[in-house]
Design a protein around this motif. Structure first.
Motif, PDB file in Angstrom:
ATOM      1  N   SER A 155       0.658  -1.741   0.110  1.00 47.21           N
ATOM      2  CA  SER A 155       0.180  -0.220  -0.201  1.00 47.21           C
ATOM      3  C   SER A 155       1.333   1.096  -0.106  1.00 47.21           C
ATOM      4  CB  SER A 155      -0.443   0.255   1.170  1.00 47.21           C
ATOM      5  OG  SER A 155      -0.186  -0.297   2.337  1.00 47.21           O
ATOM      6  N   GLU A 156       1.716   0.731  -0.889  1.00 43.83           N
ATOM      7  CA  GLU A 156       2.416   2.863  -0.945  1.00 43.83           C
ATOM      8  C   GLU A 156       2.378   2.981  -2.683  1.00 43.83           C
ATOM      9  OE1 GLU A 156       6.656   3.477   1.548  1.00 43.83           O
ATOM     10  OE2 GLU A 156       6.999   1.107  -0.501  1.00 43.83           O
ATOM     11  N   TYR A 157       2.332   4.501  -2.528  1.00 47.18           N
ATOM     12  CA  TYR A 157       2.138   4.993  -3.996  1.00 47.18           C
ATOM     13  C   TYR A 157       3.484   5.853  -4.449  1.00 47.18           C
ATOM     14  CZ  TYR A 157      -3.031   3.955  -2.563  1.00 47.18           C
ATOM     15  OH  TYR A 157      -3.972   3.116  -2.197  1.00 47.18           O
ATOM     16  N   TYR A 158       3.290   5.749  -4.923  1.00 44.11           N
ATOM     17  CA  TYR A 158       4.461   6.671  -6.340  1.00 44.11           C
ATOM     18  C   TYR A 158       4.546   7.816  -6.563  1.00 44.11           C
ATOM     19  CZ  TYR A 158       7.041   2.778  -4.103  1.00 44.11           C
ATOM     20  OH  TYR A 158       7.850   1.754  -2.954  1.00 44.11           O
ATOM     21  N   VAL A 159       5.107   9.234  -7.201  1.00 45.83           N
ATOM     22  CA  VAL A 159       5.101  10.000  -8.267  1.00 45.83           C
ATOM     23  C   VAL A 159       5.622   9.217  -9.287  1.00 45.83           C
ATOM     24  CG1 VAL A 159       4.338  12.388  -8.695  1.00 45.83           C
ATOM     25  CG2 VAL A 159       4.262  11.808  -6.239  1.00 45.83           C
ATOM     26  N   GLU A 160       5.269   9.070 -10.275  1.00 45.02           N
ATOM     27  CA  GLU A 160       6.333   8.722 -11.732  1.00 45.02           C
ATOM     28  C   GLU A 160       6.157   9.786 -12.707  1.00 45.02           C
ATOM     29  OE1 GLU A 160       4.678   4.682 -13.038  1.00 45.02           O
ATOM     30  OE2 GLU A 160       2.745   5.999 -14.138  1.00 45.02           O
ATOM     31  N   HIS A 161       7.139   9.955 -13.036  1.00 46.44           N
ATOM     32  CA  HIS A 161       6.977  10.942 -14.226  1.00 46.44           C
ATOM     33  C   HIS A 161       7.734  10.254 -15.791  1.00 46.44           C
ATOM     34  CE1 HIS A 161       8.440  15.165 -15.790  1.00 46.44           C
ATOM     35  NE2 HIS A 161       9.725  14.674 -16.135  1.00 46.44           N
ATOM     36  N   ALA A 162       7.072  10.908 -17.308  1.00 47.49           N
ATOM     37  CA  ALA A 162       7.790  10.288 -17.879  1.00 47.49           C
ATOM     38  C   ALA A 162       8.736  11.492 -18.300  1.00 47.49           C
ATOM     39  CB  ALA A 162       5.828   9.723 -18.809  1.00 47.49           C
ATOM     40  N   PRO A 163       9.258  10.468 -18.694  1.00 48.45           N
ATOM     41  CA  PRO A 163      10.824  11.625 -19.521  1.00 48.45           C
ATOM     42  C   PRO A 163      10.687  12.343 -20.810  1.00 48.45           C
ATOM     43  CG  PRO A 163      11.743   9.634 -18.987  1.00 48.45           C
ATOM     44  CD  PRO A 163      10.614   9.859 -18.671  1.00 48.45           C
ATOM     45  N   GLY A 164      10.583  13.737 -21.122  1.00 44.26           N
ATOM     46  CA  GLY A 164      10.367  14.100 -22.617  1.00 44.26           C
ATOM     47  C   GLY A 164       8.985  14.819 -22.349  1.00 44.26           C
TER      48      GLY A 164
ATOM     49  N   THR B 211       9.359   5.949 -17.662  1.00 41.53           N
ATOM     50  CA  THR B 211       9.104   6.068 -15.759  1.00 41.53           C
ATOM     51  C   THR B 211       9.433   6.363 -14.816  1.00 41.53           C
ATOM     52  OG1 THR B 211       6.852   4.392 -14.889  1.00 41.53           O
ATOM     53  CG2 THR B 211       6.336   6.698 -16.690  1.00 41.53           C
ATOM     54  N   ILE B 212      10.321   7.756 -14.532  1.00 40.47           N
ATOM     55  CA  ILE B 212      10.874   8.058 -13.513  1.00 40.47           C
ATOM     56  C   ILE B 212      10.006   8.333 -12.058  1.00 40.47           C
ATOM     57  CG2 ILE B 212      12.835   9.198 -12.601  1.00 40.47           C
ATOM     58  CD1 ILE B 212      13.738  10.340 -15.788  1.00 40.47           C
ATOM     59  N   ALA B 213      10.599   7.872 -10.367  1.00 40.88           N
ATOM     60  CA  ALA B 213       9.572   8.516  -9.247  1.00 40.88           C
ATOM     61  C   ALA B 213      10.157   9.759  -9.465  1.00 40.88           C
ATOM     62  CB  ALA B 213      10.101   7.469  -8.672  1.00 40.88           C
ATOM     63  N   VAL B 214       9.830  10.304  -8.828  1.00 44.50           N
ATOM     64  CA  VAL B 214       9.785  11.210  -7.819  1.00 44.50           C
ATOM     65  C   VAL B 214       9.872  12.096  -6.777  1.00 44.50           C
ATOM     66  CG1 VAL B 214       9.475  14.213  -8.125  1.00 44.50           C
ATOM     67  CG2 VAL B 214       9.190  12.971 -10.043  1.00 44.50           C
ATOM     68  N   GLY B 215      10.886  11.541  -5.903  1.00 46.43           N
ATOM     69  CA  GLY B 215      10.800  11.424  -4.296  1.00 46.43           C
ATOM     70  C   GLY B 215      10.793   9.965  -4.238  1.00 46.43           C
ATOM     71  N   GLY B 216      10.054  10.074  -2.876  1.00 44.37           N
ATOM     72  CA  GLY B 216       9.889   8.379  -2.401  1.00 44.37           C
ATOM     73  C   GLY B 216       8.501   7.968  -2.745  1.00 44.37           C
ATOM     74  N   GLY B 217       8.451   6.972  -2.065  1.00 44.52           N
ATOM     75  CA  GLY B 217       7.077   6.460  -1.415  1.00 44.52           C
ATOM     76  C   GLY B 217       6.415   7.574  -0.095  1.00 44.52           C
ATOM     77  N   HIS B 218       4.789   7.158  -1.037  1.00 45.74           N
ATOM     78  CA  HIS B 218       3.639   7.586   0.172  1.00 45.74           C
ATOM     79  C   HIS B 218       2.835   6.955   0.999  1.00 45.74           C
ATOM     80  CE1 HIS B 218       5.410  11.921  -1.657  1.00 45.74           C
ATOM     81  NE2 HIS B 218       5.586  11.217  -2.790  1.00 45.74           N
ATOM     82  N   LYS B 219       2.755   6.931   2.058  1.00 45.48           N
ATOM     83  CA  LYS B 219       1.232   6.004   2.433  1.00 45.48           C
ATOM     84  C   LYS B 219       0.501   6.255   1.846  1.00 45.48           C
ATOM     85  CE  LYS B 219       4.248   6.065   7.216  1.00 45.48           C
ATOM     86  NZ  LYS B 219       4.522   5.992   8.340  1.00 45.48           N
ATOM     87  N   THR B 220      -0.066   7.437   1.582  1.00 49.07           N
ATOM     88  CA  THR B 220      -1.368   7.411   1.158  1.00 49.07           C
ATOM     89  C   THR B 220      -0.883   7.916  -0.344  1.00 49.07           C
ATOM     90  OG1 THR B 220      -2.023   9.601   1.947  1.00 49.07           O
ATOM     91  CG2 THR B 220      -2.614   7.569   3.969  1.00 49.07           C
ATOM     92  N   LYS B 221      -2.432   8.014  -1.422  1.00 45.25           N
ATOM     93  CA  LYS B 221      -2.587   8.422  -1.880  1.00 45.25           C
ATOM     94  C   LYS B 221      -2.961   9.493  -2.310  1.00 45.25           C
ATOM     95  CE  LYS B 221      -4.970   7.373  -6.902  1.00 45.25           C
ATOM     96  NZ  LYS B 221      -6.557   7.132  -7.681  1.00 45.25           N
ATOM     97  N   ALA B 222      -3.828  10.228  -0.907  1.00 40.21           N
ATOM     98  CA  ALA B 222      -4.044  11.845  -1.004  1.00 40.21           C
ATOM     99  C   ALA B 222      -2.277  12.786  -1.090  1.00 40.21           C
ATOM    100  CB  ALA B 222      -4.376  12.263   0.200  1.00 40.21           C
TER     101      ALA B 222
END
Length: 98
Positions: free
Chosen positions: A48-57, A73-84
């Motif tokens: 139950s971890e959420y990640y912010v992903e960024h597509a290059p370009g 895709t590249i992770a922006v930051g680390g994992g987050h406990k909730t989707k919010a």
């Protein structure tokens, strides 16, 4: 006089010296069951971890439940406990264009 059947099987499975019902064997089995249950519970909780992903370009980001692979895709930051929390991090990131 009629012969009665013994209360336990003649094979000795239920006798105190039997390996099947030995106290050590029972404790070992209970410990293995407890370890297995703990592993199942920990893997369910870790999913139950959420990640912010960024597509290059691209300036668009998205929230994903799986960790980005780093190729498409590249992770922006680390994992987050909730989707919010992940959505808030996505809006605060300069890489996402908000």
């Amino acid at each position: 006089m009629l012969a009665t059947a013994p209360p336990f099987p003649a094979s000795g499975l239920l006798e105190p010296t039997s390996n099947v019902y030995d106290r050590r064997t029972i404790m070992l089995r209970l410990q293995l069951i407890a370890i297995g249950a703990a592993l199942l519970a920990s893997s369910a909780l870790a999913a139950s971890e959420y990640y912010v992903e960024h597509a290059p370009g691209m300036k668009a980001c998205s929230v994903a439940e799986k960790k980005p692979d780093g190729k498409k895709t590249i992770a922006v930051g680390g994992g987050h406990k909730t989707k919010a929390e992940a959505e808030a991090a996505m809006k605060a990131s300069p890489d996402c264009g908000y």
